[in-house]
Each structure stands twice: as C-alpha cells, then as structure tokens.
Design an enzyme around this catalytic site. Structure first.
Site, PDB file in Angstrom:
ATOM      1  N   GLU A  41     -32.336  12.082  -2.481  1.00  0.00           N
ATOM      2  CA  GLU A  41     -32.577  10.842  -1.736  1.00  0.00           C
ATOM      3  C   GLU A  41     -32.120  10.954  -0.285  1.00  0.00           C
ATOM      4  O   GLU A  41     -31.930   9.962   0.406  1.00  0.00           O
ATOM      5  CB  GLU A  41     -31.918   9.659  -2.460  1.00  0.00           C
ATOM      6  CG  GLU A  41     -32.347   9.560  -3.934  1.00  0.00           C
ATOM      7  CD  GLU A  41     -33.363   8.469  -4.244  1.00  0.00           C
ATOM      8  OE1 GLU A  41     -33.412   7.475  -3.519  1.00  0.00           O
ATOM      9  OE2 GLU A  41     -34.122   8.625  -5.231  1.00  0.00           O
TER      10      GLU A  41
ATOM     11  N   HIS B 114     -27.104   4.274  -3.828  1.00  0.00           N
ATOM     12  CA  HIS B 114     -26.909   5.382  -2.894  1.00  0.00           C
ATOM     13  C   HIS B 114     -25.460   5.334  -2.418  1.00  0.00           C
ATOM     14  O   HIS B 114     -24.875   4.249  -2.287  1.00  0.00           O
ATOM     15  CB  HIS B 114     -27.811   5.247  -1.654  1.00  0.00           C
ATOM     16  CG  HIS B 114     -29.259   5.477  -1.909  1.00  0.00           C
ATOM     17  ND1 HIS B 114     -30.241   4.686  -1.358  1.00  0.00           N
ATOM     18  CD2 HIS B 114     -29.904   6.400  -2.640  1.00  0.00           C
ATOM     19  CE1 HIS B 114     -31.433   5.123  -1.745  1.00  0.00           C
ATOM     20  NE2 HIS B 114     -31.257   6.162  -2.525  1.00  0.00           N
TER      21      HIS B 114
ATOM     22  N   CYS C  23     -29.302   2.070   6.161  1.00  0.00           N
ATOM     23  CA  CYS C  23     -30.488   2.570   5.439  1.00  0.00           C
ATOM     24  C   CYS C  23     -31.661   2.751   6.380  1.00  0.00           C
ATOM     25  O   CYS C  23     -32.541   3.569   6.148  1.00  0.00           O
ATOM     26  CB  CYS C  23     -30.931   1.575   4.375  1.00  0.00           C
ATOM     27  SG  CYS C  23     -29.717   1.234   3.124  1.00  0.00           S
TER      28      CYS C  23
HETATM   29  O1  SUG Z   1     -34.835   2.894  -2.589  1.00  0.00           O
HETATM   30  N1  SUG Z   1     -35.514  -0.473  -1.894  1.00  0.00           N
HETATM   31  C1  SUG Z   1     -34.959   0.801  -1.468  1.00  0.00           C
HETATM   32  C2  SUG Z   1     -33.737   0.573  -0.603  1.00  0.00           C
HETATM   33  C3  SUG Z   1     -33.264   1.861   0.015  1.00  0.00           C
HETATM   34  C4  SUG Z   1     -31.971   1.688   0.731  1.00  0.00           C
HETATM   35  N2  SUG Z   1     -31.591   2.882   1.333  1.00  0.00           N
HETATM   36  C5  SUG Z   1     -30.313   3.345   1.427  1.00  0.00           C
HETATM   37  N3  SUG Z   1     -29.352   2.851   0.727  1.00  0.00           N
HETATM   38  N4  SUG Z   1     -30.125   4.360   2.203  1.00  0.00           N
HETATM   39  C6  SUG Z   1     -34.624   1.672  -2.663  1.00  0.00           C
HETATM   40  O2  SUG Z   1     -34.124   1.150  -3.675  1.00  0.00           O
HETATM   41  C7  SUG Z   1     -37.206  -1.880  -2.936  1.00  0.00           C
HETATM   42  C8  SUG Z   1     -38.708  -2.006  -2.916  1.00  0.00           C
HETATM   43  C9  SUG Z   1     -39.220  -3.137  -3.750  1.00  0.00           C
HETATM   44  O3  SUG Z   1     -38.595  -3.486  -4.748  1.00  0.00           O
HETATM   45  O4  SUG Z   1     -40.309  -3.665  -3.419  1.00  0.00           O
HETATM   46  C10 SUG Z   1     -36.726  -0.514  -2.475  1.00  0.00           C
HETATM   47  O5  SUG Z   1     -37.406   0.457  -2.626  1.00  0.00           O
END
Ligand code: SUG
Length: 415
Positions: free
Chosen positions: A161, A229, A346
């Site tokens: 990731e 994460h 993020c």
């Molecule tokens: O991968 N949310 C992302 C958020 C990513 C956050 N990034 C970090 N922490 N670096 C994920 O979970 C939600 C999309 C939705 O539900 O429509 C989403 O993908």
C-alpha cells in the site's frame, strides 16, 4: 538541491462514498452518502496552496480515468452485477497518493537513483486497478533516468500500500536516511493490507543498505480499531517520530530497532490516557503532514476534525507548550476526503528530489493552481447522489472533466 516535494492527488470528478474499504471506519460509515466532488477537489487544492504559501515545494498527480471501462468489461458488469463492482470502476481513490508508491530517495540507494515502486493495492478491487495508470504518470513525472527509476508493482499476492506504511528518518531530507517499513500480520478481523514480503522486496529492489532498513509490525489492535494503514497512527519527519503509544506490535522494540539504525531518533509519543486510540483514529491526529519550515521549525498540518475533539485539542495545546520539536499546528479542512478515511497525509506522496529533475508539468505554482481551480469549478460535478454511479450522462461529465484538466496542464498523453 534535494528537497522534499509533496505530490498531492487532485481529487477526481467521480469522488463518491461507496463504502468499499473493509476496515476503514470512515468509508464504511459514510457509504451511501451523497458526495461533493467539486468541494472535495477545491479543499485538496486549498491545502496545496496553503502548503506552497508556507514555502514548501508542491507537486500533484492527476485523477485516473474513471469510470474504468476496462474493469467493467473484464468483470462483465451489467445490471445484475453486485453494485460494489460498478462502484469500484468509478472510485476516485487514487486521490490518496500516500498509497501511490513507495519512494526511496537517491541518498539511500546503492545506485544513487531515487527509486519509486507503485503500490499494487492488491487487497481491494477498487484500489488494485490503480497501479498501471499510476505507473504511467510516475514514469512521465520522473522520466529523467539519470535521477529516477520507476518500477512495476510487486506481484499481487503480497499486498503493498505504498508510502502509507513507510517512514524515513534522516538528519535532513537530502542526507542519507533510514527507511522503516511497517507491515500487518494477516488473520485479524480486518485485512492487513501491507504484507511483510512486499516491504522486504521493495527494500531489496530499491538497493537499500540492509543496515539502514527496519521492518516493524503494526499493532493488530490498531488495525482492528480502524488503522488500516500505519499513517493513521504514526508519522515521521527527519529525526522525529510522532506516534500513538499503541501503533506497533512491540512499541519499545520498534523504537529500539529504529534507534539502532538511526541514533538521533526523537520520539514524540502520545499516551492512550491523553488521546485514546479510538479518538486518534476518529480525528486522524496522526494522519498529519509533519513538515520542516524554512526556519527549521516543524509544523504539524492536521485535519480540522482535531479541533473538534476535546482530548486532541488539549493534547495539541500541551504539545506546543513543551520545548519539543513540533512548534506549530496548522488545521486544514479536507472533510470530503476524511469522510472516506483520507486525511492530509493520505493526500500526499513525499518525493525527495531536485525539483529541476521533475517534469515541471507536475509541479504547482500560483498560476497553475488558479487554472486548476477554474477547471474544477467549471467541470467537476457539484454532487453525486448515491444511486448515480453508472449513469451515462454522469460518466460523460466525469470523463470530460478529466480531459479538461489534462488539457489545461498540457498532459494530453495521459488521456
Ligand atoms: O484505501 N478509502 C481509502 C483511504 C486511503 C487512505 N490512505 C492512507 N491512509 N494513506 C482506502 O481505504 C474508500 C472508498 C469508498 O469507500 O468509496 C477508500 O478507498
């Protein structure tokens, strides 16, 4: 001169809440809400502009082509198909560029190149589709082969990731660093999205000195509480680690291992009694950008949700009163992204490089920010209602909006 450049993801015109990320509490609890893509993209742009005004170099990455017709075709998505498959093809999740790649700056690698490996994001369909298009963008932005090496993603059986599970410690961004890879152990209630073998493969492939790499296990309790994460519970900058006391499986062991490789480590640990893990995850206190300003002072750029929590507010007030390394706290409003589990950290990928070696089309300045704002205001949908994904008029609007952005940035080759 090597600088840390933050590449923020411009929030795409199909930004929506589909509840696709198991283990991501914000995404699960906002699934089915209407979304506001225009406001979301303008919030992200305002953060970039504010960071530029602090004197920080700022870059950006573009939204990926959505809806992804190749994915819809590959899964033969029709009216009878699970709506989550349709939603995946519409996801704007590439906005969270902390998951775009893992970056090892030139001073850390054995060939003196800055290495970038796009994250395979294999755990979830809506994210797994990202990397080939992300790679195409990285290959363009960092095309200068005398300075950069852009790899393929790690094979998908080992979930990766990207920078969200990677921290770098150094005396200054341009100095050699110690890279810390944080992975999760599978088998818990929620997926552990970063596999240890993916982290180890990246360290080898980037040519890092094994003595300058540390592999640390995430606390399974943190994953269970919604820290999908590591960057939800810890952030690093130069010699400072700002972390919750329950971020790692063996917290003291993690500090010890990092300190063995990087003697100058300075830990700013937040105790459970001051900010409980649940509150840290709800406010995204640690999903902050910890940055060094021109006067060498460090600032913590936090989501504005932090101001609404009594515990976090009290903690941050006391932090500023101490003589620690963090001297300023700057709240930013990225609520549209936060509702999907993406805070200020993020939304950015850190690349240490000489800005002169980066394709200037990916670097922001005041004029370009103004042009991007105009495109967003004119073309991004104001609102996407929960049932609208799949609508052909909306698909056309979203596609045209991205094309208008590529056009204004002279990046037609990504079309
Ligand atoms: O991968 N949310 C992302 C958020 C990513 C956050 N990034 C970090 N922490 N670096 C994920 O979970 C939600 C999309 C939705 O539900 O429509 C989403 O993908």
């Amino acid at each position: 001169m090597l600088r840390e450049i933050n590449f923020d993801g411009i929030v795409g015109p199909s930004h929506n809440y589909a509840g696709l990320s198991l283990g991501n509490i914000a995404s699960a609890s906002h699934g089915g809400d209407p979304s506001y893509p225009r406001a979301a993209a303008l919030q992200g742009l305002a953060k970039m502009r504010a960071n530029m005004e602090l004197g920080l170099p700022q870059g950006f990455l573009l939204p990926l082509p959505r809806p992804n017709s190749a994915l819809l075709e590959a899964l033969a998505v029709d009216r009878s198909a699970d709506r989550a498959l349709l939603a995946a093809a519409w996801s704007a999740s590439s906005m969270w560029t902390a998951n775009a790649a893992t970056v090892s700056p030139a001073p850390d690698t054995n060939d003196g190149l800055c290495h970038l490996t796009p994250a395979n994001l294999a755990t979830m369909l809506h994210r797994a589709q990202e990397w080939p298009d992300t790679k195409a963008q990285l290959a363009l932005a960092f095309a200068d082969e005398a300075h950069f090496a852009v790899h393929d993603a790690i094979p998908g059986s080992f979930g990766d990731e990207g920078a969200a599970n990677h921290m770098r410690f150094c005396e200054g961004h341009g100095a050699p660093g110690v890279e810390v890879f944080v992975y999760g152990r599978p088998g818990g209630k929620f997926p552990a999205r970063q596999h240890e073998q993916a982290s180890r493969a990246i360290a080898r492939r980037h040519g890092l000195d094994p003595e300058k790499c540390v592999f640390v296990e995430q606390n399974p309790e943190a994953i269970e509480a919604g820290a999908f994460h590591n960057d939800v519970v810890a952030v690093a900058n130069e010699r400072v680690l700002f972390t919750h006391a329950r971020a790692f499986a063996d917290q003291r062991g993690a500090y010890r291992a990092i300190r063995e490789a990087f003697l100058a480590l300075e830990v700013v640990e937040v105790a459970e009694d001051d900010v409980p893990l649940t509150e840290a995850i709800a406010t995204y206190l640690f999903n902050a950008q910890l940055v060094t300003l021109g006067d060498k002072e460090m600032a913590l750029i936090v989501p504005s949700e932090c101001q609404e929590s009594e515990a976090v507010r009290t903690y941050l007030d006391s932090l500023l009163q101490k003589a620690g390394p963090i001297r300023r706290v700057i709240p930013v409003d990225v609520r549209q992204s936060m509702a999907n589990g993406g805070g200020p950290a993020c939304l950015r990928l850190r690349v240490v490089a000489d800005p002169a070696t980066v394709d200037p089309r990916f670097l922001l300045d005041a004029d370009k920010a103004e042009r991007i704002a105009r495109v967003i205001e004119q073309h991004w949908p104001h609102e996407i209602a929960p049932g609208a994904l799949g609508d052909s008029a909306l698909a056309e609007q979203v596609t045209e909006a991205r094309a208008a952005l590529l056009d204004t940035l002279d990046l037609g080759e990504l079309g």
